[in-house]
Design a protein around this motif. Structure first.
Motif, PDB file in Angstrom:
ATOM      1  N   ARG A 153      -8.356   5.039  -8.741  1.00 62.48           N
ATOM      2  CA  ARG A 153      -9.038   4.164  -7.788  1.00 62.48           C
ATOM      3  C   ARG A 153      -8.148   2.976  -7.433  1.00 62.48           C
ATOM      4  NH1 ARG A 153     -13.644   1.740 -10.041  1.00 62.48           N
ATOM      5  NH2 ARG A 153     -14.670   1.634  -8.008  1.00 62.48           N
ATOM      6  N   LEU A 155      -8.394  -0.741  -5.592  1.00 59.87           N
ATOM      7  CA  LEU A 155      -9.418  -1.725  -5.250  1.00 59.87           C
ATOM      8  C   LEU A 155      -8.797  -2.943  -4.570  1.00 59.87           C
ATOM      9  CD1 LEU A 155     -11.217  -1.579  -8.710  1.00 59.87           C
ATOM     10  CD2 LEU A 155     -11.786  -0.258  -6.664  1.00 59.87           C
ATOM     11  N   ASP A 156      -9.549  -3.517  -3.613  1.00 60.73           N
ATOM     12  CA  ASP A 156      -9.077  -4.738  -2.965  1.00 60.73           C
ATOM     13  C   ASP A 156      -9.552  -5.960  -3.751  1.00 60.73           C
ATOM     14  OD1 ASP A 156     -11.733  -5.182  -2.318  1.00 60.73           O
ATOM     15  OD2 ASP A 156     -11.497  -4.753  -0.179  1.00 60.73           O
ATOM     16  N   ARG A 160     -13.673  -3.674  -3.714  1.00 59.76           N
ATOM     17  CA  ARG A 160     -14.033  -2.507  -2.908  1.00 59.76           C
ATOM     18  C   ARG A 160     -12.946  -1.449  -3.016  1.00 59.76           C
ATOM     19  NH1 ARG A 160     -15.572  -6.879   0.893  1.00 59.76           N
ATOM     20  NH2 ARG A 160     -13.374  -6.822   1.469  1.00 59.76           N
ATOM     21  N   GLU A 161     -13.370  -0.190  -3.083  1.00 57.28           N
ATOM     22  CA  GLU A 161     -12.392   0.893  -3.199  1.00 57.28           C
ATOM     23  C   GLU A 161     -11.772   1.180  -1.839  1.00 57.28           C
ATOM     24  OE1 GLU A 161     -11.873   5.373  -5.093  1.00 57.28           O
ATOM     25  OE2 GLU A 161     -13.831   4.369  -5.159  1.00 57.28           O
ATOM     26  N   ASP A 168      -3.645   0.674   3.856  1.00 53.10           N
ATOM     27  CA  ASP A 168      -4.331   0.102   2.697  1.00 53.10           C
ATOM     28  C   ASP A 168      -3.377  -0.463   1.656  1.00 53.10           C
ATOM     29  OD1 ASP A 168      -6.941   0.672   3.556  1.00 53.10           O
ATOM     30  OD2 ASP A 168      -6.814   2.730   2.810  1.00 53.10           O
TER      31      ASP A 168
END
Length: 223
Positions: A153, A155-156, A160-161, A168
């Motif tokens: 995963r 994440l930011d 959030r994924e 991204d």
């Protein structure tokens, strides 16, 4: 004395596979030299056609797989199953330039998710070794899409994924590998390519290869 000739072409991108080119060359040679001993040896450089060349050389077989293409649409791809428990995953099958129309090329939107799905399919077949060929890609996502398809995963800052496309990369604040497919721990993975380039800098992958994948100068800087 019977002439012996080796015909060893790489693919003619957009026109002929390496195997088809070898057949055509051999046919032409036989018109001029009907008694010649001609060996057809299709070759490839880690891009399109590498899977077929390895399957032919090693006596393997193709395995069909439906996976996500660079922009998420399903594409029909293939794995190469070789003797001895090794599988070939050809990135170009799932995330290659040939999967997209020229007007669709956008490395900021493209993802290697389908490559991760092909690796999962190889693990489902019980592969103990993987050879991943990475030439001819339409992507510049650093492998995020592939890793995400295998359970990692990204994440930011807000937790959030992220989807794992090229755009991204700059938004990644944390990487969570806890959900990674546990079968990977027992698998030897090798990568086949014909270049050795860093990701960043004047000779980096984004700057050298990004434009042919559809990146504008501004997109190259972001990538």
């Amino acid at each position: 004395m019977t002439p012996r000739i080796v015909v060893a072409p790489a693919p003619f991108k957009g026109a002929l596979t390496a195997a088809a080119a070898a057949r055509a060359m051999a046919a032409g040679l036989r018109l001029a030299l009907p008694d010649a001993d001609i060996a057809r040896v299709p070759v490839a450089d880690g891009g399109e056609g590498t899977l077929d060349a390895l399957v032919a050389a090693r006596g393997g077989r193709r395995r069909a797989a439906t996976v996500a293409g660079p922009l998420g649409r399903p594409v029909e791809a293939a794995l190469g199953e070789l003797p001895g428990g090794e599988c070939v995953v050809e990135l170009a099958q799932a995330a290659g330039l040939g999967v997209l129309a020229p007007a669709e090329r956008d490395p900021e939107a493209a993802s290697t998710a389908g490559v991760g799905e092909m690796i999962r399919a190889a693990l489902d077949l019980g592969a103990g070794r993987l050879l991943v060929t990475v030439g001819g890609s339409a992507t510049t996502d650093g492998g995020m899409g592939m890793a995400r398809a295998l359970g990692v995963r990204f994440l930011d800052e807000a937790g959030r994924e992220l989807a794992g496309a090229g755009a991204d990369m700059a938004r990644v604040a944390r990487v969570d590998p806890s959900g990674r497919d546990p079968r990977l721990a027992g698998v030897r993975v090798r990568v086949a390519c014909d270049v050795d380039a860093p990701f960043r800098g004047p000779r980096g992958a984004a700057r050298v290869f990004g434009p042919q994948k559809g990146a504008s100068p501004e997109a190259v800087e972001r990538l």
